[in-house]
Design an enzyme around this catalytic site. Structure first.
Site, PDB file in Angstrom:
ATOM      1  N   SER A  42       0.849  -1.189   0.000  1.00 15.12           N
ATOM      2  CA  SER A  42       0.000   0.000   0.000  1.00 15.12           C
ATOM      3  C   SER A  42       0.890   1.247   0.000  1.00 15.12           C
ATOM      4  CB  SER A  42      -0.954  -0.013   1.197  1.00 15.12           C
ATOM      5  OG  SER A  42      -0.237  -0.003   2.406  1.00 15.12           O
ATOM      6  N   ILE A  44       1.020   4.367   1.551  1.00 15.55           N
ATOM      7  CA  ILE A  44       1.571   4.989   2.766  1.00 15.55           C
ATOM      8  C   ILE A  44       2.554   4.042   3.440  1.00 15.55           C
ATOM      9  CG2 ILE A  44       1.045   5.939   5.053  1.00 15.55           C
ATOM     10  CD1 ILE A  44      -1.638   6.899   3.924  1.00 15.55           C
ATOM     11  N   CYS A  45       2.212   2.764   3.511  1.00 17.12           N
ATOM     12  CA  CYS A  45       3.111   1.784   4.135  1.00 17.12           C
ATOM     13  C   CYS A  45       4.425   1.689   3.363  1.00 17.12           C
ATOM     14  CB  CYS A  45       2.441   0.411   4.199  1.00 17.12           C
ATOM     15  SG  CYS A  45       0.959   0.371   5.228  1.00 17.12           S
ATOM     16  N   THR A  46       4.346   1.699   2.048  1.00 18.92           N
ATOM     17  CA  THR A  46       5.561   1.645   1.240  1.00 18.92           C
ATOM     18  C   THR A  46       6.424   2.871   1.517  1.00 18.92           C
ATOM     19  OG1 THR A  46       4.497   0.311  -0.468  1.00 18.92           O
ATOM     20  CG2 THR A  46       6.475   1.538  -1.111  1.00 18.92           C
ATOM     21  N   LEU A  49       7.989   2.512   5.143  1.00 21.47           N
ATOM     22  CA  LEU A  49       9.032   1.493   5.266  1.00 21.47           C
ATOM     23  C   LEU A  49      10.226   1.772   4.361  1.00 21.47           C
ATOM     24  CD1 LEU A  49       6.901   0.176   7.070  1.00 21.47           C
ATOM     25  CD2 LEU A  49       7.725  -2.009   6.216  1.00 21.47           C
TER      26      LEU A  49
END
Length: 153
Positions: A42, A44-46, A49
Site C-alpha cells: 500500500s 503509505i506503508c511503502t 518502510l
C-alpha cells in the site's frame, strides 16, 4: 488498550518473510523497534518502510534491531521485501490473525488489520516509546529517532 512508556513489552514469536521465527525476548540486551503497519504494497506503508530502509543506519548504528509487523501472510511479505530491498525483518501477524497487534493495542478490529503503531522496546524489555496512528495517518519518524537517541545517551 495501547501500551505506554514503562510497560513491559509483550513477548511474541512471529514468522518472518522466509517463515523463520523471530522471538522478541531473544533480543533482550539490545533495543528493538517494532513497527506495525496495515498492509504490504500500500502507498503509505511503502513510503514509511522505504524511509525506514533508507535511514536504517540511524537505528542499527545505535544498536537497535528494527522489525516491521503486519497481518499479511509471509509470501506477500517476501515478495514486498524483495521488491523494495528491505534489510530488516518483515514479520507476519497473519495467524492467529492480529494477535500481536492486539497485545500492543495496535489492531484495527473493524478492518482486521494493524494500525500504524510504533514501539521502541529497550534492552530490558520495557516500552521506551509508544505511538499509534490510524491506518491513513502517516507517521513522522522523528519521534522514533529521538527515542533511539535518548536510549543511546
Amino acid at each position: 488498550m495501547t501500551l505506554s512508556v514503562g510497560d513491559a513489552a509483550p513477548d511474541f514469536t512471529l514468522p518472518d518473510s522466509n517463515r523463520q521465527p523471530f522471538t522478541l525476548s531473544e533480543h533482550r540486551g539490545s533495543p528493538v523497534l517494532v513497527v506495525f503497519y496495515p498492509f504490504a504494497f500500500s502507498s503509505i506503508c511503502t513510503g514509511e518502510l522505504c524511509q525506514l530502509r533508507d535511514e536504517l543506519g540511524t537505528y542499527t548504528g545505535a544498536g537497535v534491531q528494527v522489525v516491521a509487523v503486519s497481518t499479511d501472510p509471509a509470501p506477500t511479505l517476501k515478495a514486498w521485501r524483495e521488491q523494495q530491498g528491505f534489510e530488516f525483518p518483515l514479520l507476519s501477524d497473519f495467524w492467529p490473525h492480529g494477535e500481536v497487534a492486539k497485545a500492543y493495542g495496535a489492531f484495527f478490529e473493524t478492518a482486521g488489520m494493524a494500525n500504524r503503531g510504533t514501539f521502541l522496546v529497550d534492552a530490558e524489555g520495557r516500552v521506551a516509546f509508544a505511538e499509534v496512528n490510524g491506518p491513513g495517518d502517516a507517521r513522522a519518524q522523528s519521534g522514533w529517532k529521538d527515542a533511539v537517541a535518548a536510549l543511546a545517551a
